[in-house]
Motif scaffolding. Structure first.
Motif, PDB file in Angstrom:
ATOM      1  N   ASP A  64       0.815  -1.215   0.000  1.00 33.53           N
ATOM      2  CA  ASP A  64       0.000   0.000   0.000  1.00 33.53           C
ATOM      3  C   ASP A  64       0.849   1.266   0.000  1.00 33.53           C
ATOM      4  OD1 ASP A  64       0.419  -1.179   2.752  1.00 33.53           O
ATOM      5  OD2 ASP A  64      -0.219   0.837   3.326  1.00 33.53           O
ATOM      6  N   ASP A  67       3.389   3.111  -4.841  1.00 33.32           N
ATOM      7  CA  ASP A  67       2.419   3.741  -5.747  1.00 33.32           C
ATOM      8  C   ASP A  67       2.948   3.649  -7.176  1.00 33.32           C
ATOM      9  OD1 ASP A  67       0.731   5.450  -7.197  1.00 33.32           O
ATOM     10  OD2 ASP A  67       0.326   6.670  -5.415  1.00 33.32           O
ATOM     11  N   LYS A  70       2.081   6.905  -9.321  1.00 32.09           N
ATOM     12  CA  LYS A  70       2.926   8.080  -9.077  1.00 32.09           C
ATOM     13  C   LYS A  70       4.420   7.755  -9.155  1.00 32.09           C
ATOM     14  CE  LYS A  70      -0.376  10.467  -6.066  1.00 32.09           C
ATOM     15  NZ  LYS A  70      -0.600  11.060  -4.711  1.00 32.09           N
TER      16      LYS A  70
END
Length: 216
Positions: A64, A67, A70
């Motif tokens: 989590d 990313d 990104k």
């Protein structure tokens, strides 16, 4: 009666010399090759080099905080826990590709796993790979040091690297890594030549130039 002046003076031991063992690119290549058949170690090494993160931060990393949209990895612990030297850092294309492939084999939230379970140490696998790669005097933390040195050799600034490493102050980064900057102290090393340009142009021999520029 006890008196303070009766206490013998015990000198404080000198601080040990900071460890300085960045790996060369050839050594890293040998290490990764030795770890290629140990998947959890291989992905851990890629993360340690690609994020300049400590081994503990890498082993505590969860999906989590990766990313893929990104292109960032957040090494920080959100709730309670250690935060020393942790930052949110970008992923390079090679690391991102490796993580995407690795994620397809994972069914837990932990990024680095062995037999489907999170692990707390890669010491045994790491030491085996070091031996198989014929490397001497290499520790896990040297990979973080190596990443920082390579950034500096690539002309990254001390300020940006300090943020990448998650250092609490710029002084901390400067003390350890300033000497690895390609131009570090170059001007100081060459400054004596200025006198030679100004006052030694007519001298012919090396001996004469040495006396003029160095001795004065």
């Amino acid at each position: 009666m006890f008196r303070v002046e009766d206490i013998p003076y015990i000198p404080r031991p000198a601080k040990p010399t900071p460890r300085d063992r960045p790996l060369s690119r050839a050594e890293v290549k040998r290490l990764l090759l030795a770890a290629k058949n140990v998947p959890h170690l291989y992905i851990a090494l890629l993360l340690m080099l690609g994020t300049a993160g400590r081994a503990t931060a890498i082993l505590e990393l969860t999906w989590d905080r990766v990313d893929f949209h990104k292109w960032t990895i957040d090494l920080r612990v959100k709730s309670s826990g250690p935060k020393k030297g942790r930052a949110t850092v970008p992923m390079n294309p090679g690391l991102r590709r490796a993580l995407l492939e690795w994620k397809e084999t994972s069914d837990t939230n932990a990024v680095v796993t062995f037999n489907g379970s999170p692990i707390k140490s890669i010491k045994t696998a790491f030491n085996t790979a070091i031996n198989n790669a014929n490397l001497d005097n290499v520790r896990q933390h040297d990979l973080r040091h190596t990443a920082a040195v390579w950034m500096l050799e690539g002309d990254s600034s001390i300020q940006r690297i300090s943020q990448y490493l998650g250092h609490s102050s710029l002084d901390q980064t400067f003390k350890v890594y300033a000497r690895y900057q390609p131009g570090f102290l170059k001007a100081e090393a060459n400054s004596w030549l200025l006198r030679g340009l100004c006052g030694c142009a007519g001298l012919r021999s090396v001996h004469d130039h040495t006396r003029c520029c160095v001795v004065g």
